[in-house]
Scaffold this motif. Structure first.
Motif, PDB file in Angstrom:
ATOM      1  N   TYR A 335       0.817  -1.221   0.000  1.00 36.67           N
ATOM      2  CA  TYR A 335       0.000   0.000   0.000  1.00 36.67           C
ATOM      3  C   TYR A 335       0.850   1.271   0.000  1.00 36.67           C
ATOM      4  O   TYR A 335       0.619   2.181  -0.813  1.00 36.67           O
ATOM      5  CB  TYR A 335      -0.941  -0.008   1.197  1.00 36.67           C
ATOM      6  N   GLU A 336       1.828   1.356   0.901  1.00 38.42           N
ATOM      7  CA  GLU A 336       2.610   2.592   1.028  1.00 38.42           C
ATOM      8  C   GLU A 336       3.378   2.905  -0.254  1.00 38.42           C
ATOM      9  O   GLU A 336       3.564   4.076  -0.604  1.00 38.42           O
ATOM     10  CB  GLU A 336       3.576   2.487   2.211  1.00 38.42           C
ATOM     11  N   THR A 337       3.837   1.870  -0.946  1.00 41.19           N
ATOM     12  CA  THR A 337       4.501   2.102  -2.231  1.00 41.19           C
ATOM     13  C   THR A 337       3.494   2.539  -3.291  1.00 41.19           C
ATOM     14  O   THR A 337       3.746   3.476  -4.067  1.00 41.19           O
ATOM     15  CB  THR A 337       5.224   0.828  -2.704  1.00 41.19           C
ATOM     16  N   SER A 338       2.338   1.894  -3.323  1.00 40.76           N
ATOM     17  CA  SER A 338       1.333   2.185  -4.355  1.00 40.76           C
ATOM     18  C   SER A 338       0.815   3.619  -4.291  1.00 40.76           C
ATOM     19  O   SER A 338       0.446   4.187  -5.326  1.00 40.76           O
ATOM     20  CB  SER A 338       0.157   1.215  -4.232  1.00 40.76           C
ATOM     21  N   ILE A 339       0.760   4.213  -3.102  1.00 40.31           N
ATOM     22  CA  ILE A 339       0.174   5.556  -2.985  1.00 40.31           C
ATOM     23  C   ILE A 339       1.200   6.670  -3.194  1.00 40.31           C
ATOM     24  O   ILE A 339       0.850   7.852  -3.100  1.00 40.31           O
ATOM     25  CB  ILE A 339      -0.523   5.749  -1.621  1.00 40.31           C
ATOM     26  N   GLN A 340       2.443   6.304  -3.491  1.00 38.93           N
ATOM     27  CA  GLN A 340       3.412   7.347  -3.813  1.00 38.93           C
ATOM     28  C   GLN A 340       2.933   8.118  -5.042  1.00 38.93           C
ATOM     29  O   GLN A 340       2.499   7.508  -6.025  1.00 38.93           O
ATOM     30  CB  GLN A 340       4.785   6.733  -4.069  1.00 38.93           C
ATOM     31  N   PRO A 341       2.994   9.442  -5.027  1.00 37.66           N
ATOM     32  CA  PRO A 341       2.316  10.264  -6.039  1.00 37.66           C
ATOM     33  C   PRO A 341       3.072  10.404  -7.353  1.00 37.66           C
ATOM     34  O   PRO A 341       3.322  11.520  -7.831  1.00 37.66           O
ATOM     35  CB  PRO A 341       2.193  11.612  -5.324  1.00 37.66           C
ATOM     36  N   PHE A 342       3.424   9.280  -7.965  1.00 33.79           N
ATOM     37  CA  PHE A 342       4.077   9.318  -9.273  1.00 33.79           C
ATOM     38  C   PHE A 342       3.087   8.829 -10.313  1.00 33.79           C
ATOM     39  O   PHE A 342       2.514   7.747 -10.175  1.00 33.79           O
ATOM     40  CB  PHE A 342       5.341   8.460  -9.271  1.00 33.79           C
ATOM     41  N   GLU A 343       2.885   9.610 -11.359  1.00 32.11           N
ATOM     42  CA  GLU A 343       1.881   9.319 -12.376  1.00 32.11           C
ATOM     43  C   GLU A 343       2.222   8.056 -13.160  1.00 32.11           C
ATOM     44  O   GLU A 343       3.385   7.672 -13.274  1.00 32.11           O
ATOM     45  CB  GLU A 343       1.758  10.493 -13.356  1.00 32.11           C
TER      46      GLU A 343
END
Length: 402
Positions: A335-343
């Protein structure tokens, strides 16, 4: 060291028929692969359980930390050993039960006497050990049916073995026991969860990611690599196929009406994924789609997207809502990796009002004015492949001299 081995229980594998040993062999090989850094593990398999011999405390710690992530294991227990002597057996029972002295619990002693030459029978051993343990722990009370703790004693020919702790495993089926599929890994929350759930059902995965520089950054690609690497902790290596998707996506933006551009984008992705799937010998394509979550995941959109292939599309999240998916992502550590704000490429060129009920014939009509086939072939040919987990490179001791 009191610990002799780890006993592994198969769970769902125990229901298999004549091909049961194939699943057990797969589980054994997955365990060897997951703990390759420990060297050769001595693993003994039986029809309903498996044993891993323990060499030392350090090896024990690594196994206890890693085994809960291996699919195909219902539960496991550390097993201690001592001489076939009642005083030694009582002493070992106390050492094991010390683990449970901090809370109120019910317990019982269960004995199996494999060595029939041992002078006491099972009931006598049970009374001796239970009568010795109980007075020494104020927090314990006896309960014959479904106690909190069951101290299991087995008198074998070589030694006496004991266990009391039961650690939950990941369940499911050994990865690789149900073929191989290609996971469409976007970098969001959903697709890593979809991959995890398919691995739990025994599917070996390769992954595909669509990369559209300069519209998507290197950070977005690195995020996907981290997610692919995270999935390998569940007992299998993963190859990640990175597709250069910019040419295809720019052509869609220029030639296809914006309200159906997302449908066409997904159709082109699926065409590319299907070609890669065929090359690698995978049997299906896995996506993280959940019905109705976004415009491209309505039943009408999925029907239009699916029309480009006859390959099975597996959607393990199709009936899950977002909160359920987030719960799983948090549990498995993505989860924490997935929500990083990179398009990613699905978030660029997003139309203001995408069609939620696109008509297949109209979508095909708009696409017919452009030659996507050549771009698709070039994207497949020019893909980059990464293998996870990454092996640590040894430090260059001469680096400072350069």
């Amino acid at each position: 060291m009191i610990w002799k081995e780890i006993l592994i229980r198969y769970g769902e594998l125990s229901t298999k028929g004549r091909n049961k040993m194939d699943f057990i062999r797969r589980l054994r090989e997955n365990i060897r692969h997951a703990f390759a850094d420990l060297g050769h593990l001595h693993i003994r398999t039986e029809r309903d359980r498996m044993f891993i011999a323990i060499q030392d405390e350090a090896q024990m710690d690594v196994l206890l930390n890693g085994l809960p992530k291996i699919f195909g294991i219902q539960s496991f227990s550390p097993v201690a050993a001592c001489n076939k002597d009642m005083e030694a057996m009582k002493s070992l029972a106390i050492t094991i039960m010390d683990t449970f002295k901090s809370e109120k619990l019910t317990f019982k002693v269960e004995v199996k006497r494999t060595d029939k030459t041992f002078p006491l029978d099972s009931h006598a051993i049970q009374r001796e050990i239970g009568g010795y343990v109980l007075p020494q722990y104020q927090n314990l009370s006896v309960k014959v049916k479904k106690p909190d703790v069951e101290l299991r004693v087995e008198v074998r020919h070589d030694a006496t073995y004991m266990m009391a702790q039961v650690i939950a495993g990941a369940g499911g089926m050994p990865v690789g026991s149900n073929g191989k599929s290609l996971l469409m890994l976007s970098g969001g929350i959903d697709s890593p969860v979809a991959g995890y759930l398919m691995m739990k059902r025994g599917v070996r995965l390769e992954a595909i990611h669509f990369f559209s520089p300069p519209y998507t950054s290197q950070n977005s690609l690195e995020k996907v690599k981290v997610l692919a690497n995270e999935l390998t902790k569940f007992g299998a290596s993963i190859r990640l196929h990175v597709i250069p998707f910019t040419e295809v996506q720019v052509l869609i933006k220029e030639k296809v009406p914006s309200n159906v551009s997302m449908t066409t984008t997904r159709r082109m992705m699926l065409k590319i994924a299907d070609k890669v799937r065929e090359e690698i010998g995978a049997l299906a394509i896995v996506t993280g789609e959940s019905l109705g979550q976004v415009a491209s995941q309505t039943l009408e959109s999925l029907t239009a997207i699916n029309a480009v292939t006859s390959t099975p599309i597996l959607r393990p999240l199709i009936s899950n809502d977002k909160l359920e998916i987030i719960d799983i992502a948090q549990k498995i550590g993505t989860y924490e990796t997935s929500i990083q704000p990179f398009e990613d490429c699905c978030t660029i060129f997003t139309p203001a009002s995408p069609k939620t009920k696109p008509k297949l014939e109209k979508v095909e009509h708009y696409e017919s004015f452009s030659d996507f086939d050549e771009l698709i072939e070039r994207a497949v040919k020019n893909r980059e492949v990464y293998i996870f987990p990454k092996k640590e490179q040894p430090a260059d001791k001469f680096a400072d001299l350069l």
